[in-house]
Design an enzyme around this catalytic site. Structure first.
Site, PDB file in Angstrom:
ATOM      1  N   ILE A   8     -30.782  17.436   2.665  1.00 31.15           N
ATOM      2  CA  ILE A   8     -31.753  17.075   1.932  1.00 31.15           C
ATOM      3  C   ILE A   8     -31.725  17.942   0.303  1.00 31.15           C
ATOM      4  CG2 ILE A   8     -33.757  15.441   3.051  1.00 31.15           C
ATOM      5  CD1 ILE A   8     -35.210  18.276   3.169  1.00 31.15           C
ATOM      6  N   SER A   9     -32.042  17.598  -0.486  1.00 32.41           N
ATOM      7  CA  SER A   9     -31.914  19.017  -1.551  1.00 32.41           C
ATOM      8  C   SER A   9     -33.074  19.741  -1.525  1.00 32.41           C
ATOM      9  CB  SER A   9     -32.088  17.676  -2.935  1.00 32.41           C
ATOM     10  OG  SER A   9     -30.817  17.459  -2.910  1.00 32.41           O
TER      11      SER A   9
END
Length: 213
Positions: A8-9
């Site tokens: 995930i960013s």
């Protein structure tokens, strides 16, 4: 053996890995063979991905949720998967635009081959546009490449000022309208010229201020 990679960013909790982990688990990836990152895809220092790639062995298959979880861009993605293929490791994409990619199958290899061709095509286009832009600039009397921030007079001023121990670097940079890093790209702390400055002045060796160039 099946290994999975999820990313995930954001690391602030606004995104969750649960969706990706559930999909990877459903693809028969054991929990202790899951590798995770909470980092932007543009970053090179993704420790989870690095550990995952090191753990993969010949005959293994790497599972990812979507293509954008793995590569920083198309070129990086193609390079990564080619390296995996050379090591005898397969790649399987579970969803998204690359859901049909499974390099352990003939059809999956064909689809990824199209991606690789697109990456090469993209690179060729960028090079062609760059060359065309440089050619157009030359016809208008402009040369391509990095522009110089300082004029000849400013360089000589900086050279003379830096040779004076009492000169304030901050004041000099403020007067020239440049950063400290830019100043040191042209002149050394004791006032000697750097290569960047010599190219502007068109001299092959350092010369003191006021001398003929």
């Amino acid at each position: 053996m099946n290994l999975g990679y999820a990313r995930i960013s954001k690391a602030d909790g606004s995104q969750a890995l649960d969706l990706q982990i559930d999909a990877l688990t459903a693809a028969n990836v054991a929990p202790d063979h899951l590798y995770k990152d909470k980092a932007s895809g543009k970053r090179e220092d993704r420790s989870g991905l690095e550990a995952c790639l090191k753990a993969l062995r010949k005959g293994d298959t790497l599972y990812i949720w979507k293509l954008d979880r793995l590569g920083r861009d198309l070129k990086h993605l193609v390079t990564t998967v080619r390296n995996l293929s050379e090591r005898g490791v397969g790649l399987c994409v579970l969803t998204g635009q690359g859901a049909n990619i499974d390099t352990t199958t003939s059809s999956g290899k064909l689809i990824f081959g199209i991606f690789a061709a697109l990456a090469e095509f993209e690179g060729d286009l960028i090079r062609e546009r760059t060359m065309a832009g440089l050619a157009a600039a030359r016809t208008r009397g402009r040369k391509g490449g990095r522009q110089f921030e300082l004029t000849k007079n400013q360089i000589r001023l900086a050279q003379s000022a830096m040779a004076n121990r009492d000169t304030s670097v901050a004041d000099l940079c403020r007067e020239l309208g440049i950063s400290r890093a830019t100043l040191y790209r042209y002149v050394r702390p004791a006032g000697q010229l750097r290569d960047h400055a010599r190219r502007v002045l068109k001299v092959e060796r350092d010369t003191p201020p006021g001398a003929s160039t």
